[in-house]
Write a protein that holds these residues in place. Structure first.
Motif, PDB file in Angstrom:
ATOM      1  N   SER A 113      -4.990 -10.995 -19.046  1.00 37.73           N
ATOM      2  CA  SER A 113      -5.455 -10.434 -17.779  1.00 37.73           C
ATOM      3  C   SER A 113      -6.943 -10.122 -17.898  1.00 37.73           C
ATOM      4  O   SER A 113      -7.475  -9.933 -18.999  1.00 37.73           O
ATOM      5  N   LEU A 114      -7.633 -10.084 -16.776  1.00 31.13           N
ATOM      6  CA  LEU A 114      -9.065  -9.844 -16.792  1.00 31.13           C
ATOM      7  C   LEU A 114      -9.367  -8.438 -17.304  1.00 31.13           C
ATOM      8  O   LEU A 114      -8.858  -7.460 -16.753  1.00 31.13           O
ATOM      9  N   PRO A 115     -10.171  -8.275 -18.366  1.00 29.09           N
ATOM     10  CA  PRO A 115     -10.528  -6.933 -18.818  1.00 29.09           C
ATOM     11  C   PRO A 115     -11.461  -6.255 -17.803  1.00 29.09           C
ATOM     12  O   PRO A 115     -12.450  -6.860 -17.360  1.00 29.09           O
ATOM     13  N   VAL A 116     -11.148  -5.028 -17.449  1.00 27.77           N
ATOM     14  CA  VAL A 116     -12.018  -4.265 -16.528  1.00 27.77           C
ATOM     15  C   VAL A 116     -12.189  -2.854 -17.090  1.00 27.77           C
ATOM     16  O   VAL A 116     -11.688  -1.877 -16.526  1.00 27.77           O
ATOM     17  N   PRO A 117     -12.925  -2.712 -18.202  1.00 21.67           N
ATOM     18  CA  PRO A 117     -13.101  -1.370 -18.775  1.00 21.67           C
ATOM     19  C   PRO A 117     -13.825  -0.426 -17.829  1.00 21.67           C
ATOM     20  O   PRO A 117     -13.628   0.796 -17.887  1.00 21.67           O
ATOM     21  N   GLU A 118     -14.659  -1.001 -16.928  1.00 21.89           N
ATOM     22  CA  GLU A 118     -15.372  -0.169 -15.968  1.00 21.89           C
ATOM     23  C   GLU A 118     -14.496   0.239 -14.795  1.00 21.89           C
ATOM     24  O   GLU A 118     -14.844   1.140 -14.026  1.00 21.89           O
ATOM     25  N   GLY A 119     -13.342  -0.436 -14.643  1.00 24.68           N
ATOM     26  CA  GLY A 119     -12.409  -0.097 -13.578  1.00 24.68           C
ATOM     27  C   GLY A 119     -12.551  -0.987 -12.358  1.00 24.68           C
ATOM     28  O   GLY A 119     -13.648  -1.451 -12.027  1.00 24.68           O
ATOM     29  N   ARG A 120     -11.444  -1.250 -11.711  1.00 28.04           N
ATOM     30  CA  ARG A 120     -11.444  -1.966 -10.442  1.00 28.04           C
ATOM     31  C   ARG A 120     -10.600  -1.166  -9.455  1.00 28.04           C
ATOM     32  O   ARG A 120      -9.422  -0.903  -9.696  1.00 28.04           O
ATOM     33  N   THR A 121     -11.218  -0.787  -8.352  1.00 25.43           N
ATOM     34  CA  THR A 121     -10.573   0.065  -7.347  1.00 25.43           C
ATOM     35  C   THR A 121     -10.364  -0.720  -6.062  1.00 25.43           C
ATOM     36  O   THR A 121     -11.263  -1.446  -5.610  1.00 25.43           O
ATOM     37  N   ALA A 122      -9.190  -0.559  -5.465  1.00 21.37           N
ATOM     38  CA  ALA A 122      -8.882  -1.237  -4.203  1.00 21.37           C
ATOM     39  C   ALA A 122      -7.665  -0.578  -3.566  1.00 21.37           C
ATOM     40  O   ALA A 122      -6.899   0.120  -4.248  1.00 21.37           O
ATOM     41  N   PRO A 123      -7.450  -0.795  -2.273  1.00 23.49           N
ATOM     42  CA  PRO A 123      -6.230  -0.291  -1.622  1.00 23.49           C
ATOM     43  C   PRO A 123      -4.990  -0.928  -2.247  1.00 23.49           C
ATOM     44  O   PRO A 123      -5.015  -2.085  -2.694  1.00 23.49           O
ATOM     45  N   LEU A 124      -3.911  -0.174  -2.263  1.00 20.68           N
ATOM     46  CA  LEU A 124      -2.636  -0.658  -2.773  1.00 20.68           C
ATOM     47  C   LEU A 124      -1.809  -1.290  -1.655  1.00 20.68           C
ATOM     48  O   LEU A 124      -1.854  -0.841  -0.508  1.00 20.68           O
ATOM     49  N   VAL A 125      -1.053  -2.319  -1.995  1.00 17.58           N
ATOM     50  CA  VAL A 125      -0.047  -2.857  -1.085  1.00 17.58           C
ATOM     51  C   VAL A 125       1.221  -3.080  -1.897  1.00 17.58           C
ATOM     52  O   VAL A 125       1.182  -3.616  -2.999  1.00 17.58           O
ATOM     53  N   TYR A 126       2.341  -2.627  -1.347  1.00 15.42           N
ATOM     54  CA  TYR A 126       3.622  -2.755  -2.046  1.00 15.42           C
ATOM     55  C   TYR A 126       4.454  -3.862  -1.426  1.00 15.42           C
ATOM     56  O   TYR A 126       4.624  -3.924  -0.199  1.00 15.42           O
ATOM     57  N   LEU A 127       4.989  -4.746  -2.285  1.00 16.80           N
ATOM     58  CA  LEU A 127       5.947  -5.759  -1.856  1.00 16.80           C
ATOM     59  C   LEU A 127       7.120  -5.734  -2.818  1.00 16.80           C
ATOM     60  O   LEU A 127       6.934  -5.875  -4.031  1.00 16.80           O
ATOM     61  N   PRO A 128       8.329  -5.532  -2.328  1.00 18.80           N
ATOM     62  CA  PRO A 128       9.493  -5.545  -3.218  1.00 18.80           C
ATOM     63  C   PRO A 128       9.779  -6.963  -3.708  1.00 18.80           C
ATOM     64  O   PRO A 128       9.738  -7.917  -2.935  1.00 18.80           O
ATOM     65  N   ALA A 129      10.061  -7.108  -5.004  1.00 20.55           N
ATOM     66  CA  ALA A 129      10.247  -8.432  -5.598  1.00 20.55           C
ATOM     67  C   ALA A 129      11.654  -8.588  -6.150  1.00 20.55           C
ATOM     68  O   ALA A 129      12.333  -7.608  -6.480  1.00 20.55           O
ATOM     69  N   ASN A 130      12.085  -9.827  -6.246  1.00 25.27           N
ATOM     70  CA  ASN A 130      13.388 -10.178  -6.803  1.00 25.27           C
ATOM     71  C   ASN A 130      13.261 -10.266  -8.324  1.00 25.27           C
ATOM     72  O   ASN A 130      12.601 -11.178  -8.833  1.00 25.27           O
ATOM     73  N   PRO A 131      13.888  -9.369  -9.072  1.00 25.57           N
ATOM     74  CA  PRO A 131      13.709  -9.362 -10.529  1.00 25.57           C
ATOM     75  C   PRO A 131      14.114 -10.679 -11.184  1.00 25.57           C
ATOM     76  O   PRO A 131      13.473 -11.133 -12.126  1.00 25.57           O
ATOM     77  N   LYS A 132      15.183 -11.310 -10.690  1.00 28.99           N
ATOM     78  CA  LYS A 132      15.633 -12.564 -11.284  1.00 28.99           C
ATOM     79  C   LYS A 132      14.573 -13.649 -11.128  1.00 28.99           C
ATOM     80  O   LYS A 132      14.295 -14.414 -12.058  1.00 28.99           O
ATOM     81  N   ALA A 133      13.968 -13.728  -9.948  1.00 32.03           N
ATOM     82  CA  ALA A 133      12.907 -14.724  -9.723  1.00 32.03           C
ATOM     83  C   ALA A 133      11.690 -14.427 -10.588  1.00 32.03           C
ATOM     84  O   ALA A 133      11.038 -15.343 -11.093  1.00 32.03           O
ATOM     85  N   LEU A 134      11.385 -13.148 -10.775  1.00 32.62           N
ATOM     86  CA  LEU A 134      10.257 -12.786 -11.630  1.00 32.62           C
ATOM     87  C   LEU A 134      10.508 -13.205 -13.070  1.00 32.62           C
ATOM     88  O   LEU A 134       9.618 -13.727 -13.740  1.00 32.62           O
ATOM     89  N   ARG A 135      11.742 -12.992 -13.571  1.00 33.50           N
ATOM     90  CA  ARG A 135      12.053 -13.351 -14.954  1.00 33.50           C
ATOM     91  C   ARG A 135      11.959 -14.854 -15.178  1.00 33.50           C
ATOM     92  O   ARG A 135      11.687 -15.304 -16.281  1.00 33.50           O
ATOM     93  N   SER A 136      12.220 -15.632 -14.135  1.00 32.19           N
ATOM     94  CA  SER A 136      12.171 -17.093 -14.283  1.00 32.19           C
ATOM     95  C   SER A 136      10.776 -17.656 -14.042  1.00 32.19           C
ATOM     96  O   SER A 136      10.580 -18.869 -14.085  1.00 32.19           O
ATOM     97  N   TYR A 137       9.794 -16.773 -13.770  1.00 34.04           N
ATOM     98  CA  TYR A 137       8.415 -17.201 -13.497  1.00 34.04           C
ATOM     99  C   TYR A 137       8.342 -18.120 -12.277  1.00 34.04           C
ATOM    100  O   TYR A 137       7.550 -19.055 -12.231  1.00 34.04           O
ATOM    101  N   SER A 138       9.174 -17.831 -11.292  1.00 38.40           N
ATOM    102  CA  SER A 138       9.169 -18.643 -10.075  1.00 38.40           C
ATOM    103  C   SER A 138       7.897 -18.395  -9.280  1.00 38.40           C
ATOM    104  O   SER A 138       7.371 -17.278  -9.240  1.00 38.40           O
TER     105      SER A 138
END
Length: 578
Positions: free
Chosen positions: A85-110
């Protein structure tokens, strides 16, 4: 089980392997210098056992996580940065957005939006509208497919909320191994952090209120010299053909279940096979890889590159050893194998554990399977695991190692995760499985089973394509191949085809069939670390009904080109079999 198999399985002892497990339980193996120390420990033990060992030392690219945090709503949340992942020791700030994800699809790298997010996102346009300029907070682990999608949508960061109290290490790059110039554009350009469930819930709530977050992370990146211990056990008659048995020895922290137990398994098999090398009809090459955890399989990838021609000409199978011998791991219901080795794997497991629950799954683009583009028949990745009902009883979520123990990829993967009896059993299973490739006069690979898998896949794709495409050429080419390979197997069994000739053909068939079933890229390259469906060159057939107009025309063009690749591969395989 024949007399040789019984004799060698009776020689399995826990003395050397368990001593290595205990030693590694006190030895972190994720910083580059510590990884090399682990290689030296393996080499020293091999030498004490009288087993010659070669230490290769390539420079491979690593991105080692050092620290991370997520600050939001006046709270600093504990976090870990996935590798690359991109190193950001200085920090990166932005608004949050939440999206619920399917754990099975995430595990399969879909990378399928609907599979990943269900009804939360309708299409890519909506994804861009919701995510662009924001940090996505969702469930899951470090995930390369998700990170690449968020980057494409214009997101500026990802926070993955793990499902328990622990924060797991992971990765977020799709680049397989050390990148080449063509890979570099896929190097992640946004930061990612993983947090635990409690932090994730707090961040989700803040996202729904329109809040922001700051990700900070540090990684150690660069090319590092890393040692690869290799034991080369020759065939008794001088045959150059060999089985590649391998597993990673770098780990997160001390990594006992993932993968000190695997390293110990390889050590004991090396001891036994070297002592009995006069019995081997094919050679066995055993390798311990660095760069699995922090280099996205960089050690095995280097080996596939540096020894690519030798592997192409002489490697009959690759066998991966990851996370054997863990506590509570009494089932084999999730065993990785290609179709042509399914019967071999099932019989080997049941000959050691007659009543073991057994099931198989298609190999994922993971776990040091760095040899599919070359076209090498493969089996095993993770081995034994705990039963699903026991996992649910313990309240565990699904993980990808440690026999199902949720200590996987955490500081808690310590000595208690290993189980002596289960390790002894799994060493025997691996040893027996390897012997059943080295010893038969004719390689024990059932490519009729592979042809049947292909036929079922093509039939499914043809049904889903409907009137949009005609897959008759693929159907017919598959049927012709099945008939030719069935005759090859029959003629080889009867002696009509000499064994040496049959074996050369079976190796050649793997070089055609494995790439067309598991890869998109050319041979001697490495596909991205994302899941591909069976026969990926035809898989766009399942998407035709979702397109119209110009996009349908583009998709049909892709399928036409893919069918040409597939039919050409089937005809080449048929000619070879005939």
């Amino acid at each position: 089980m024949n007399a040789l198999e019984r004799r060698l399985l009776d020689q399995v002892s826990l003395e050397a392997p368990w001593e290595l497990v205990e030693a590694f339980s006190r030895t972190p193996r994720w910083m580059p210098e510590d990884v090399n120390r682990g290689a030296d420990m393996i080499a020293q033990r091999l030498e004490r056992l009288g087993v010659p060992v070669t230490l290769h030392m390539p420079e491979i690219y690593l991105a080692v996580p050092l620290s991370a945090s997520v600050e939001a709503g006046g709270v600093i949340h504990r976090a870990k940065p996935p590798t690359s992942s991109l190193p950001v020791p200085e920090g990166r700030t932005a608004p949050l957005v939440y999206l619920p994800a399917n754990p099975k699809a995430l595990r399969s790298y879909s990378r399928d939006i609907k599979e990943l997010f269900g009804g939360a996102i309708a299409d890519e346009a909506e994804a861009r509208a919701k995510v662009a300029g924001k940090i996505l907070i969702t469930e899951g682990f470090g995930n390369p497919a998700l990170a690449s999608l968020v980057e494409e949508w214009g997101g500026v960061g990802v926070i993955a909320a793990n499902p328990g109290v622990d924060v797991h290490w992971g990765t977020c790059t799709t680049i397989w191994g050390t990148p080449d110039l063509d890979d570099l554009p896929r190097k992640p350009k946004i930061p990612m952090a993983t947090v635990n469930k409690e932090s994730g819930e707090a961040l989700n709530a803040l996202a729904l209120q329109g809040g922001s977050a700051t990700i900070r992370s540090e990684l150690l990146e660069g090319l590092f010299p890393q040692k690869i211990p290799m034991v080369d056990i020759p065939a008794a008659d001088g045959s150059k053909d060999f089985v590649l048995l391998h597993g990673h020895y770098d780990s997160w922290d001390v990594g006992v279940g993932d993968n000190a137990t695997g390293n110990a398994t390889l050590l004991e098999i090396a001891r036994i096979l070297w002592a009995n090398r006069g019995e081997l009809k094919r050679g066995v090459r055993i390798c311990w890889w660095p760069g699995h955890s922090t280099g996205r399989y960089a050690g095995s990838t280097w080996y596939a590159d540096a020894f690519g021609i030798e592997l192409d000409e002489h490697c009959v199978a690759q066998v991966n050893c990851d996370s054997p011998g863990c506590r509570w791991a009494s089932c084999f219901h999730d065993t990785t194998t290609m179709s042509e080795t399914l019967a071999l794997v099932r019989q080997a497991i049941h000959d050691v554990v007659p009543d073991a629950p057994f099931g198989t799954k298609r190999p994922k683009q993971a776990g040091d399977y760095s040899f599919s583009n070359i076209g090498i028949t493969s089996f095993y990745m993770l081995s034994s695991t705990m039963p699903d009902d026991l996992r649910r009883e313990k309240g565990y979520y699904e993980v990808s190692g440690c026999g199902g123990n949720i200590a996987w990829h955490t500081e808690n993967d310590t000595l208690e995760i290993a189980d002596r009896d289960n390790l002894l059993r799994d060493i025997r299973i691996y040893l027996l499985s390897v012997l059943r490739v080295t010893q038969p006069e004719i390689l024990p690979f059932d490519f009729v089973a592979t042809a049947d898998e292909f036929a079922a896949t093509v039939a499914r794709y043809a049904k889903e394509a409907g009137d949009h495409a005609d897959l008759t050429p693929a159907v017919e080419a598959t049927a012709e191949f099945r008939a030719a390979v069935a005759k090859l197997h029959a003629d080889a069994a009867s002696g009509t085809v000499p064994a040496a000739r049959a074996n050369a053909v079976l190796k050649g068939l793997a070089r055609i069939l494995v790439p067309v079933n598991f890869t998109n890229g050319p041979r001697f390259t490495h596909d991205p670390a994302v899941t591909v469906p069976p026969l990926p060159c035809l898989a766009v057939a399942t998407e035709l009904r979702n397109h119209s107009g110009q996009m349908l025309g583009f998709a049909k063009t892709q399928l036409m080109r893919g069918q040409n690749r597939y039919v050409a591969a089937m005809r080449a395989a048929t000619r070879l079999a005939r």
